[in-house]
Design a protein around this motif. Structure first.
Motif, PDB file in Angstrom:
ATOM      1  N   GLU A  59     -15.418  84.406  55.436  1.00 38.94           N
ATOM      2  CA  GLU A  59     -14.603  85.264  55.906  1.00 38.94           C
ATOM      3  C   GLU A  59     -15.231  86.025  57.029  1.00 38.94           C
ATOM      4  OE1 GLU A  59     -11.953  88.430  53.515  1.00 38.94           O
ATOM      5  OE2 GLU A  59     -13.998  88.748  53.270  1.00 38.94           O
ATOM      6  N   SER A  60     -16.377  86.581  57.021  1.00 33.74           N
ATOM      7  CA  SER A  60     -16.909  87.502  58.050  1.00 33.74           C
ATOM      8  C   SER A  60     -17.084  86.510  59.417  1.00 33.74           C
ATOM      9  CB  SER A  60     -18.169  87.561  57.591  1.00 33.74           C
ATOM     10  OG  SER A  60     -18.946  88.565  58.541  1.00 33.74           O
ATOM     11  N   LEU A  61     -17.213  85.118  59.195  1.00 30.40           N
ATOM     12  CA  LEU A  61     -17.083  84.704  60.463  1.00 30.40           C
ATOM     13  C   LEU A  61     -15.923  84.260  61.048  1.00 30.40           C
ATOM     14  CD1 LEU A  61     -19.775  81.541  59.869  1.00 30.40           C
ATOM     15  CD2 LEU A  61     -19.875  83.042  61.694  1.00 30.40           C
ATOM     16  N   ARG A 146     -23.463  82.780  67.895  1.00 30.18           N
ATOM     17  CA  ARG A 146     -24.620  82.104  67.184  1.00 30.18           C
ATOM     18  C   ARG A 146     -25.499  82.525  66.419  1.00 30.18           C
ATOM     19  NH1 ARG A 146     -25.226  80.815  72.885  1.00 30.18           N
ATOM     20  NH2 ARG A 146     -26.969  82.442  72.987  1.00 30.18           N
ATOM     21  N   ASP A 147     -25.821  83.833  66.352  1.00 33.57           N
ATOM     22  CA  ASP A 147     -26.671  84.407  65.443  1.00 33.57           C
ATOM     23  C   ASP A 147     -25.906  84.553  64.028  1.00 33.57           C
ATOM     24  OD1 ASP A 147     -28.674  84.913  67.418  1.00 33.57           O
ATOM     25  OD2 ASP A 147     -28.227  86.919  67.834  1.00 33.57           O
ATOM     26  N   ALA A 148     -24.757  84.772  64.129  1.00 34.02           N
ATOM     27  CA  ALA A 148     -23.855  85.159  62.864  1.00 34.02           C
ATOM     28  C   ALA A 148     -23.795  83.709  62.042  1.00 34.02           C
ATOM     29  CB  ALA A 148     -22.615  85.434  63.134  1.00 34.02           C
ATOM     30  N   GLU A 149     -23.582  82.491  63.165  1.00 36.85           N
ATOM     31  CA  GLU A 149     -23.498  81.085  62.349  1.00 36.85           C
ATOM     32  C   GLU A 149     -24.911  80.771  61.467  1.00 36.85           C
ATOM     33  OE1 GLU A 149     -20.936  79.203  62.237  1.00 36.85           O
ATOM     34  OE2 GLU A 149     -19.737  79.695  63.883  1.00 36.85           O
ATOM     35  N   ILE A 150     -26.117  81.161  62.343  1.00 34.05           N
ATOM     36  CA  ILE A 150     -27.157  80.915  61.629  1.00 34.05           C
ATOM     37  C   ILE A 150     -27.433  81.734  60.526  1.00 34.05           C
ATOM     38  CG2 ILE A 150     -29.066  82.162  62.817  1.00 34.05           C
ATOM     39  CD1 ILE A 150     -29.282  78.300  62.139  1.00 34.05           C
ATOM     40  N   ASP A 151     -27.098  82.912  60.162  1.00 36.49           N
ATOM     41  CA  ASP A 151     -27.115  83.740  59.351  1.00 36.49           C
ATOM     42  C   ASP A 151     -26.347  83.499  58.213  1.00 36.49           C
ATOM     43  OD1 ASP A 151     -28.900  85.691  60.804  1.00 36.49           O
ATOM     44  OD2 ASP A 151     -27.497  87.191  61.079  1.00 36.49           O
ATOM     45  N   THR A 152     -25.219  82.903  58.514  1.00 40.41           N
ATOM     46  CA  THR A 152     -24.290  82.371  57.463  1.00 40.41           C
ATOM     47  C   THR A 152     -24.881  81.002  56.869  1.00 40.41           C
ATOM     48  OG1 THR A 152     -22.274  83.568  58.480  1.00 40.41           O
ATOM     49  CG2 THR A 152     -21.670  81.673  56.981  1.00 40.41           C
ATOM     50  N   ALA A 153     -25.398  80.091  57.615  1.00 37.82           N
ATOM     51  CA  ALA A 153     -26.037  79.067  57.335  1.00 37.82           C
ATOM     52  C   ALA A 153     -27.118  79.261  56.239  1.00 37.82           C
ATOM     53  CB  ALA A 153     -26.713  78.015  58.388  1.00 37.82           C
TER      54      ALA A 153
END
Length: 189
Positions: A59-61, A146-153
């Motif tokens: 949801e955040s992403l 990009r940072d948000a994607e890797i944090d979510t991963a």
């Protein structure tokens, strides 16, 4: 004589009151009444907390994607396929069982959106949420994404370790891999 009296007394009690039955009845009457207990509640899904955390991350992403496109419309072509993946991820997580409502997303029917998808689509209501700070420059906005994607991963990888069921662990591993791939796609954009 005492023995005869005791035997007669017992016979009299048995004949008059049915002592063995009376003893049970008396015992039944003197035991405290059991309070009516509510029916046991079904145990919550062992993976509900893990799924809720994963759904909140997706949801955040989605919110960040929508806010980035709103701020930098020129990034829509790059972000729209990735945003579609996040919607699919969230639908898959929500399909695993009931979760507390996610306040910022609405599942709409295909007739509402004109979409061809049979399950409808998820729509982010940016007026109902706190918008993340989106950088002024498009390159910086992509870097933040990009940072948000890797944090979510990383969140999904952690969820794999805490999932009680193999089905959820597999789903989270798949989503984590997709988020890592999104990171790579955004690096090359």
């Amino acid at each position: 004589m005492n023995d005869t009296l005791d035997v007669r007394r017992r016979r009299l009690l048995v004949a008059a009151f049915g002592l063995p039955v009376f003893g049970v009845v008396v015992a039944g009457c003197t035991t405290p009444r059991q309070a009516k207990q509510p029916a046991p509640q079904p145990a919550p899904d062992a993976d509900a907390r893990v799924r809720w955390r994963a759904a909140r991350a997706e949801e955040s992403l989605l919110i960040r994607h929508a806010a980035t496109v709103e701020r930098h419309p020129e990034l829509d072509d790059v972000l729209s396929p990735l945003t579609a993946h996040h919607r699919q991820h969230l639908v898959a997580l929500l399909g695993e069982g009931p979760l507390p409502r996610l306040a910022t997303l609405q599942l709409t029917s295909p007739s509402d959106t004109g979409a061809a998808e049979t399950e409808g689509s998820l729509v982010v209501d940016l007026d109902a949420v706190e918008i993340p700070n989106i950088p002024d420059k498009a390159d910086d906005a992509l870097g933040a994404l990009r940072d948000a994607e890797i944090d979510t991963a990383d969140t999904h990888t952690d969820g794999c370790l805490h999932a009680a069921g193999p089905r959820l662990a597999t789903l989270l591993a798949s989503i984590a891999a997709a988020e890592a791939a999104h990171h790579v796609v955004l690096e090359t954009s």
